[in-house]
Motif scaffolding. Structure first.
Motif, PDB file in Angstrom:
ATOM      1  N   ASN A   4      85.641  -4.016   6.840  1.00 48.78           N
ATOM      2  CA  ASN A   4      86.180  -2.790   7.428  1.00 48.78           C
ATOM      3  C   ASN A   4      87.701  -2.683   7.354  1.00 48.78           C
ATOM      4  O   ASN A   4      88.262  -1.631   7.622  1.00 48.78           O
ATOM      5  CB  ASN A   4      85.748  -2.693   8.895  1.00 48.78           C
ATOM      6  N   CYS A   5      88.352  -3.793   7.031  1.00 43.40           N
ATOM      7  CA  CYS A   5      89.822  -3.864   7.076  1.00 43.40           C
ATOM      8  C   CYS A   5      90.455  -2.778   6.201  1.00 43.40           C
ATOM      9  O   CYS A   5      89.953  -2.432   5.134  1.00 43.40           O
ATOM     10  CB  CYS A   5      90.270  -5.244   6.589  1.00 43.40           C
ATOM     11  N   LEU A   6      91.580  -2.232   6.672  1.00 43.56           N
ATOM     12  CA  LEU A   6      92.259  -1.173   5.925  1.00 43.56           C
ATOM     13  C   LEU A   6      93.044  -1.735   4.749  1.00 43.56           C
ATOM     14  O   LEU A   6      93.262  -1.049   3.759  1.00 43.56           O
ATOM     15  CB  LEU A   6      93.193  -0.390   6.860  1.00 43.56           C
ATOM     16  N   SER A   7      93.514  -2.972   4.855  1.00 41.76           N
ATOM     17  CA  SER A   7      94.183  -3.559   3.685  1.00 41.76           C
ATOM     18  C   SER A   7      93.781  -5.025   3.500  1.00 41.76           C
ATOM     19  O   SER A   7      94.565  -5.926   3.758  1.00 41.76           O
ATOM     20  CB  SER A   7      95.703  -3.438   3.813  1.00 41.76           C
ATOM     21  N   PRO A   8      92.547  -5.235   3.061  1.00 47.35           N
ATOM     22  CA  PRO A   8      92.079  -6.609   2.857  1.00 47.35           C
ATOM     23  C   PRO A   8      92.892  -7.297   1.761  1.00 47.35           C
ATOM     24  O   PRO A   8      93.367  -6.625   0.832  1.00 47.35           O
ATOM     25  CB  PRO A   8      90.625  -6.420   2.419  1.00 47.35           C
ATOM     26  N   PRO A  31      90.388 -10.523   5.667  1.00 47.82           N
ATOM     27  CA  PRO A  31      90.893  -9.418   6.490  1.00 47.82           C
ATOM     28  C   PRO A  31      92.389  -9.613   6.742  1.00 47.82           C
ATOM     29  O   PRO A  31      92.870 -10.743   6.762  1.00 47.82           O
ATOM     30  CB  PRO A  31      90.102  -9.568   7.794  1.00 47.82           C
ATOM     31  N   CYS A  32      93.118  -8.499   6.947  1.00 45.24           N
ATOM     32  CA  CYS A  32      94.571  -8.636   7.128  1.00 45.24           C
ATOM     33  C   CYS A  32      94.921  -9.080   8.539  1.00 45.24           C
ATOM     34  O   CYS A  32      95.958  -9.670   8.771  1.00 45.24           O
ATOM     35  CB  CYS A  32      95.280  -7.323   6.812  1.00 45.24           C
ATOM     36  N   CYS A  33      94.027  -8.812   9.490  1.00 52.58           N
ATOM     37  CA  CYS A  33      94.216  -9.179  10.900  1.00 52.58           C
ATOM     38  C   CYS A  33      95.366  -8.435  11.567  1.00 52.58           C
ATOM     39  O   CYS A  33      95.765  -8.764  12.687  1.00 52.58           O
ATOM     40  CB  CYS A  33      94.405 -10.689  11.079  1.00 52.58           C
ATOM     41  N   GLN A  34      95.944  -7.443  10.866  1.00 56.06           N
ATOM     42  CA  GLN A  34      97.067  -6.688  11.418  1.00 56.06           C
ATOM     43  C   GLN A  34      96.671  -5.239  11.722  1.00 56.06           C
ATOM     44  O   GLN A  34      97.158  -4.647  12.668  1.00 56.06           O
ATOM     45  CB  GLN A  34      98.240  -6.637  10.413  1.00 56.06           C
ATOM     46  N   CYS A  35      95.823  -4.680  10.867  1.00 53.38           N
ATOM     47  CA  CYS A  35      95.546  -3.245  10.985  1.00 53.38           C
ATOM     48  C   CYS A  35      94.778  -2.938  12.282  1.00 53.38           C
ATOM     49  O   CYS A  35      94.265  -3.844  12.933  1.00 53.38           O
ATOM     50  CB  CYS A  35      94.771  -2.751   9.766  1.00 53.38           C
ATOM     51  N   ASP A  36      94.713  -1.650  12.613  1.00 51.26           N
ATOM     52  CA  ASP A  36      94.052  -1.249  13.864  1.00 51.26           C
ATOM     53  C   ASP A  36      92.603  -1.710  13.891  1.00 51.26           C
ATOM     54  O   ASP A  36      92.088  -2.108  14.930  1.00 51.26           O
ATOM     55  CB  ASP A  36      94.084   0.278  14.007  1.00 51.26           C
ATOM     56  N   ILE A  37      91.956  -1.601  12.723  1.00 55.80           N
ATOM     57  CA  ILE A  37      90.543  -1.974  12.670  1.00 55.80           C
ATOM     58  C   ILE A  37      90.383  -3.475  12.959  1.00 55.80           C
ATOM     59  O   ILE A  37      89.597  -3.871  13.821  1.00 55.80           O
ATOM     60  CB  ILE A  37      89.965  -1.636  11.290  1.00 55.80           C
ATOM     61  N   CYS A  38      91.128  -4.303  12.241  1.00 50.55           N
ATOM     62  CA  CYS A  38      91.029  -5.750  12.455  1.00 50.55           C
ATOM     63  C   CYS A  38      91.296  -6.073  13.919  1.00 50.55           C
ATOM     64  O   CYS A  38      90.573  -6.865  14.535  1.00 50.55           O
ATOM     65  CB  CYS A  38      92.027  -6.513  11.579  1.00 50.55           C
ATOM     66  N   ARG A  39      92.329  -5.468  14.464  1.00 52.83           N
ATOM     67  CA  ARG A  39      92.681  -5.781  15.854  1.00 52.83           C
ATOM     68  C   ARG A  39      91.590  -5.312  16.803  1.00 52.83           C
ATOM     69  O   ARG A  39      91.215  -6.010  17.738  1.00 52.83           O
ATOM     70  CB  ARG A  39      94.029  -5.149  16.200  1.00 52.83           C
TER      71      ARG A  39
HETATM   72 ZN   LIG Z   1      92.874  -5.404   8.563  1.00 54.15          ZN
END
Ligand SMILES: [Zn+2]
Ligand SMILES: Nc1ncnc2c1ncn2[C@@H]1O[C@H](COP(=O)(O)OP(=O)(O)O)[C@@H](O)[C@H]1O
Ligand SMILES: [Mg+2]
Length: 559
Positions: free
Chosen positions: A71-75, A80-88
């Motif tokens: 689901n990550c916006l910028s994998p 996962p990037c762990c920064q984007c709103d989705i990851c968080r």
């Molecule tokens: Zn992300």
């Protein structure tokens, strides 16, 4: 060192705090993470994954990482990037698109039924609705059937991730619809390295020896390793191997080595001396006997395998000691000791005089002449063959009949003319022939018990109130019978050690049980030889459904 959560004062257990956040964080599961990363990067995802393997090896963590990654916006390269709103959002468990279902809790079935309707709606924020079903094997037959219906025709935007420690309890119909990933036990060097890394980040002074010891004790589970680390750092200070032994309440293995070395050198007096000193330190002989069996098993492995690696849980300097014991005793000697100890353990269980039993066995082990049976004879032969410089101790693939053994033995002993006389050998053999049979085991009436349904609530309380005790109860279960509450945390568990030596531990457990049940229980260890578990009356519906599916009838549950 302590991380405070939110405004509260709750300590966050290390194993939670250090949950891997990306596939690259995950250790010891290279094949799994490489494949998953590749699938995410290429967009070639399955609709259903099954993560299986022993506890504490990263299944739940990987499920969460995968949920973020898809689901990550910028994998990044499948991570996962762990920064984007989705990851968080997923990490904070606030994103509605990712649902975690714990099949071990009662709500499992209801959740799965809700899910059948909900799954058809497109995701709210991300690309996929992800359902993580933990402890999948605990689902009831009804829930499995409901799940199967969705797995048969999964909507495009849905991904299921099932996790289980008990693959054989998951129906084949479910298995065949999932892509399976096996999570292996993590080897101790890898665990030790991760512990050292985390210790560094937490400003804990943990020596290499200590990290390795904790890793070995954790037996392949990273979660257990971190729970143990939590346990030993509670009082602060430098964590050495000795500190680990001391705080976990383990007796070091030095006394076992001392005993075994006395046995191997054939010094019966020394054996009794070591045993006496243990007696004075009030070591429980039953446990000592169990420990010795484990110990000789390790000696055996050290003698049989060049590089035992993960086969033995020991420190590097101990391995050399095991090896030299194995050389000294010969394989038959070790087997003889193991057999003798196992017999003794069985007799002790039946209430024989424990001290006398074990001491007699130890002395017999030290003096092969006193031993009867094939193992004893073979041990004597091997020893003599070594003495006369026979090029190779004769290897026997099939069991040797005692007569043959006796011939070989006589020949050798005559050649040496020492140290035994023929009379001694004869009496030894006679003794074997006329040895009285073991008395039949007494029938012990087992006390009926049943699973204690509220154990998880008790654990929740302990997690807050006595973290150290809680750490020893991961994967435990409990049973009740009358006013007895029996805890099963495995044989020779750390829990048992804490309960013996630590009245605070006992108090906190008793209080937690009382808080949950409103009743006072007497506490005890669960022992399958003394108690029997009456299963709770199974869910009638589940029974019916099971019967139906066995008969090949397709039944649907209507609310
Ligand atoms: Zn992300
Ligand atoms: N492969 C691993 N790499 C790093 N840490 C791990 C790994 N496996 C487990 N852990 C640690 O143990 C904790 C529990 O792991 P979890 O993923 O819940 O295990 P499982 O679901 O297989 O029982 C994690 O939060 C993490 O601290
Ligand atoms: Mg899990």
């Amino acid at each position: 060192m302590l991380k405070l959560l939110g405004g509260g004062m709750m300590y966050q257990a290390l194993y939670r705090k250090w949950r891997p956040k990306t596939f690259d964080d995950l250790v010891g599961q290279d094949a799994v993470s490489a494949t998953l990363k590749h699938q995410v990067a290429k967009g070639k995802l399955s609709h259903a994954y099954l993560f299986c393997g022993t506890r504490g090896t990263g299944k739940t963590s990987s499920a969460k990482i995968l949920a973020k990654a898809v689901n990550c916006l910028s994998p990044q390269d499948g991570n996962p990037c762990c920064q984007c709103d989705i990851c968080r959002g997923i990490e904070e468990e606030s994103l509605l698109d990712v649902t975690e279902i714990d099949a071990a809790s009662n709500s499992g079935v209801d959740n799965i039924r809700d899910l059948r309707e909900e799954a058809h709606f497109t995701p709210v924020a991300g690309k996929y609705r992800v359902y993580i079903i933990d402890e999948t094997h605990m689902l009831s037959v009804g829930a499995f059937n409901a799940l199967l219906k969705i797995l048969e025709e999964p909507p495009q935007h849905v991904i299921f991730i099932l996790a289980t420690t008990e693959l054989h309890k998951v129906p084949a119909t479910i298995l065949s619809r999932c892509q399976r990933f096996d999570f292996s036990r993590i080897d101790s060097a890898t665990i030790a390295a991760r512990l050292s890394y985390i210790a560094g980040e937490e400003n804990i002074h943990l020596t290499q020896d200590a990290a390795l010891l904790v890793a070995k004790l954790a037996d392949g589970s990273m979660r257990d390793a971190l729970s143990l680390l939590d346990l030993v750092i509670a009082q602060g200070g430098e964590i050495t191997k000795e500190v680990v032994f001391q705080r976990i309440g383990l007796v070091g293995r030095d006394h076992l080595f001392a005993l075994a070395e006395a046995v191997a050198s054939g010094d019966g007096g020394e054996v009794l001396k070591v045993a006496q000193s243990l007696w004075e330190r009030s070591v429980d002989y039953l446990r000592l006997c169990e420990q010795l069996i484990g110990f000789y098993r390790d000696v055996m492995v050290a003698g049989a395998v060049e590089e035992p690696g993960e086969l033995i849980s020991c420190l590097p300097d101990e391995l050399e000691r095991f090896r030299s014991l194995a050389r000294q005793m010969g394989m038959e000697g070790i087997m003889g000791c193991l057999a003798a100890l196992q017999d003794t353990l069985a007799r002790m269980g039946r209430g024989a005089q424990r001290r006398t039993e074990l001491e007699a066995t130890l002395v017999r082990m030290a003096d092969p002449r006193l031993r009867t049976g094939t193992h004893g004879l073979l041990a004597r032969i091997e020893k003599l063959e070594r003495q006369v410089g026979a090029n190779q101790p004769s290897q026997t693939a099939t069991p040797v009949i005692p007569a043959e053994l006796l011939q070989r033995l006589n020949a050798l002993e005559q050649r040496l003319a020492q140290p035994f006389s023929a009379a001694q050998i004869d009496s030894g053999v006679k003794k074997e022939q006329s040895a009285p049979k073991d008395p039949p085991p007494e029938k012990i009436e087992k006390i009926p018990t049943e699973p204690f349904a509220e154990w998880s609530k008790v654990l929740d309380i302990l997690q807050q109130k006595n973290r150290a005790l809680f750490g020893t109860l991961v994967d435990s279960s409990a049973y009740v019978g009358g006013d007895l509450l029996l805890v099963d945390a495995g044989v020779d568990s750390m829990f048992a050690k804490m309960m013996r030596g630590n009245s605070y531990a006992k108090e906190s457990l008793r209080a937690a049980v009382e808080q949950v049940t409103g009743k006072k229980y007497r506490l005890g260890p669960y022992n399958p030889e003394r108690y029997e578990v009456k299963p709770k009356i199974p869910d009638k519906l589940d029974e019916l459904l099971k019967k139906a599916s066995e008969l090949g009838v397709d039944v649907q549950v209507k609310e």
